[in-house]
Scaffold this motif. Structure first.
Motif, PDB file in Angstrom:
ATOM      1  N   GLU A  21       4.759   6.265  15.313  1.00  0.00           N
ATOM      2  CA  GLU A  21       4.924   4.847  15.664  1.00  0.00           C
ATOM      3  C   GLU A  21       4.188   3.976  14.658  1.00  0.00           C
ATOM      4  O   GLU A  21       4.677   2.938  14.241  1.00  0.00           O
ATOM      5  N   ASP A  22       3.002   4.445  14.287  1.00  0.00           N
ATOM      6  CA  ASP A  22       2.125   3.630  13.433  1.00  0.00           C
ATOM      7  C   ASP A  22       2.373   3.817  11.941  1.00  0.00           C
ATOM      8  O   ASP A  22       1.767   3.117  11.130  1.00  0.00           O
ATOM      9  N   ILE A  23       3.207   4.758  11.599  1.00  0.00           N
ATOM     10  CA  ILE A  23       3.366   5.067  10.173  1.00  0.00           C
ATOM     11  C   ILE A  23       3.956   3.861   9.429  1.00  0.00           C
ATOM     12  O   ILE A  23       4.876   3.188   9.934  1.00  0.00           O
ATOM     13  N   THR A  24       3.383   3.573   8.300  1.00  0.00           N
ATOM     14  CA  THR A  24       3.911   2.458   7.505  1.00  0.00           C
ATOM     15  C   THR A  24       5.005   2.989   6.576  1.00  0.00           C
ATOM     16  O   THR A  24       5.070   4.197   6.328  1.00  0.00           O
ATOM     17  N   LEU A  25       5.804   2.075   6.076  1.00  0.00           N
ATOM     18  CA  LEU A  25       6.864   2.490   5.144  1.00  0.00           C
ATOM     19  C   LEU A  25       6.262   3.130   3.899  1.00  0.00           C
ATOM     20  O   LEU A  25       6.800   4.091   3.353  1.00  0.00           O
ATOM     21  N   LYS A  26       5.110   2.600   3.518  1.00  0.00           N
ATOM     22  CA  LYS A  26       4.435   3.105   2.316  1.00  0.00           C
ATOM     23  C   LYS A  26       4.028   4.574   2.511  1.00  0.00           C
ATOM     24  O   LYS A  26       4.263   5.415   1.627  1.00  0.00           O
ATOM     25  N   SER A  27       3.427   4.858   3.653  1.00  0.00           N
ATOM     26  CA  SER A  27       2.982   6.247   3.861  1.00  0.00           C
ATOM     27  C   SER A  27       4.167   7.178   4.116  1.00  0.00           C
ATOM     28  O   SER A  27       4.118   8.357   3.770  1.00  0.00           O
ATOM     29  N   LEU A  28       5.246   6.623   4.672  1.00  0.00           N
ATOM     30  CA  LEU A  28       6.454   7.444   4.837  1.00  0.00           C
ATOM     31  C   LEU A  28       7.023   7.815   3.458  1.00  0.00           C
ATOM     32  O   LEU A  28       7.443   8.958   3.231  1.00  0.00           O
ATOM     33  N   GLU A  29       6.999   6.834   2.557  1.00  0.00           N
ATOM     34  CA  GLU A  29       7.447   7.101   1.185  1.00  0.00           C
ATOM     35  C   GLU A  29       6.616   8.215   0.560  1.00  0.00           C
ATOM     36  O   GLU A  29       7.154   9.126  -0.079  1.00  0.00           O
ATOM     37  N   THR A  30       5.304   8.142   0.764  1.00  0.00           N
ATOM     38  CA  THR A  30       4.410   9.172   0.194  1.00  0.00           C
ATOM     39  C   THR A  30       4.734  10.539   0.782  1.00  0.00           C
ATOM     40  O   THR A  30       4.788  11.534   0.055  1.00  0.00           O
ATOM     41  N   ARG A  31       4.971  10.577   2.073  1.00  0.00           N
ATOM     42  CA  ARG A  31       5.297  11.863   2.720  1.00  0.00           C
ATOM     43  C   ARG A  31       6.599  12.442   2.180  1.00  0.00           C
ATOM     44  O   ARG A  31       6.727  13.644   1.988  1.00  0.00           O
ATOM     45  N   LEU A  32       7.581  11.544   1.974  1.00  0.00           N
ATOM     46  CA  LEU A  32       8.875  12.006   1.441  1.00  0.00           C
ATOM     47  C   LEU A  32       8.711  12.615   0.044  1.00  0.00           C
ATOM     48  O   LEU A  32       9.335  13.611  -0.300  1.00  0.00           O
ATOM     49  N   ARG A  33       7.821  11.978  -0.729  1.00  0.00           N
ATOM     50  CA  ARG A  33       7.614  12.464  -2.106  1.00  0.00           C
ATOM     51  C   ARG A  33       6.888  13.810  -2.124  1.00  0.00           C
ATOM     52  O   ARG A  33       6.925  14.504  -3.145  1.00  0.00           O
ATOM     53  N   HIS A  34       6.234  14.135  -1.039  1.00  0.00           N
ATOM     54  CA  HIS A  34       5.457  15.386  -1.016  1.00  0.00           C
ATOM     55  C   HIS A  34       6.012  16.409  -0.035  1.00  0.00           C
ATOM     56  O   HIS A  34       5.265  17.237   0.481  1.00  0.00           O
ATOM     57  N   LEU A  35       7.312  16.356   0.185  1.00  0.00           N
ATOM     58  CA  LEU A  35       7.935  17.388   1.018  1.00  0.00           C
ATOM     59  C   LEU A  35       7.841  18.722   0.271  1.00  0.00           C
ATOM     60  O   LEU A  35       7.845  18.749  -0.963  1.00  0.00           O
TER      61      LEU A  35
END
Lengths: 139, 183
Positions: free
Chosen positions: A10-24
């Motif tokens: 719920e709290d995840i920001t778009l920025k941190s989601l982007e970071t997570r996607l880059r580090h799959l």
């Protein structure tokens, strides 16, 4: 635990989601793939891309030449056919003395490009070429 | 053409030197396979399409003008190979339904993306990605996983940079919404 997880997303920001996607995690690449690709290149021979293209389209030039020749022949047939099917419509009158046709020639009222010994005229069927007699021309 | 080495290598390939093309394969095959794996979610199909991509590139290297990087050009070929394969596949079944199903049952299949199940967060992100529309899914893969800029993505997808940018932003927001509602 599940509530914490839910809160986290719920709290995840778009920025941190982007970071997570880059580090799959990295995708597993089959160990034999590179060898398979090398073999594919070697099977296709050491020929250049142009050679490969030529192999794929061997008769491209022949086909082009044949098509051009066919179009030329067809055009010729149509032209001959058209000429034969319209007798009397196109008259070719040979005129030895252009002065008979163009009585005003000497007066300079006729354009230079009409000074031809062959005059082509298209007439409706049944009509005669309006030749001007020497008398009418005033000779 | 960005790199001098790449330009020299390209010249060697055009001269028909096989080892020069093998260098291109070594440099790019993992990236192309990863792209195909994400798009097809099938190891065998991803391998086949990777091979088809490199075969097509080898055959048409004369048509490569160097207006984009070799990597972008290879991805563009790969993308078209995927689209062709998808069309072939759709003659029998609806591909998206199958892909979505495979996305849900990732742990049961021998997918090349199996490592994504290694940790819970990655699995959730991947499953949310699978709920996106195909066009949105592709821009997410190209931008965040393959590391392409919007300009490069536009070249791969044959679309305007603005469109690609807008779609990526929209896809990211939808992904976040899916994740928020998932757990």
């Amino acid at each position: 635990m599940r509530e914490n997880q839910g809160q986290k997303w719920e709290d995840i920001t778009l920025k941190s989601l982007e970071t997570r996607l880059r580090h799959l995690p990295e995708v597993e690449v089959p160990s034999t793939l590179e060898t398979r690709l090398f073999r594919m290149v070697s099977d296709r021979g050491a020929g250049s891309a142009q050679e490969e293209k030529a192999r794929r389209h061997p008769g491209a030039w022949n086909f082009g030449a044949a098509a051009a020749a066919a179009v030329l022949v067809l055009a010729l047939i149509l032209m001959v056919d058209y000429g034969l099917s319209t007798p009397g419509q196109v008259l070719f009158t040979e005129i030895d003395d252009t002065s008979l046709c163009y009585p005003r020639w000497e007066q300079g009222s006729i354009l230079d490009d009409q000074n031809s010994s062959y005059v082509e005229r298209t007439l409706p069927c049944g009509l005669k070429w309006p030749m001007i007699s020497p008398n009418e021309a005033g000779y | 053409m960005r790199h001098r080495a790449e330009r020299q290598n390209l010249k060697a390939i055009r001269e028909g030197r096989r080892e020069a093309y093998e260098a291109v394969i070594s440099q790019h095959y993992k990236s192309i396979y990863r792209f195909m794996a994400y798009l097809t979610k099938d190891g065998t199909l991803a391998e086949d399409l990777t091979q088809e991509t490199f075969a097509a590139a080898w055959a048409n290297i004369g048509g490569y003008k160097g207006q984009s990087s070799l990597r972008t050009w290879l991805h563009k070929i790969a993308y078209h190979k995927f689209i062709d394969s998808k069309r072939r596949f759709e003659r029998h079944v609806t591909l998206m339904a199958k892909l979505k199903e495979e996305g849900r049952d990732l742990r049961k299949t021998s997918s090349p993306l199996q490592r994504l199940t290694a940790d819970e967060d990655s699995r959730l992100i991947y499953e949310a990605m699978c709920r996106l529309e195909l066009k949105e899914y592709i821009v997410i893969v190209l931008h965040y996983i393959q590391g392409f800029s919007f300009r490069e993505m536009a070249k791969v997808l044959d679309e305007a940079v603005g469109t690609v940018k807008w779609r990526t932003s929209k896809a990211l927001k939808r992904l976040k919404a899916f994740l928020s509602s998932k757990v």
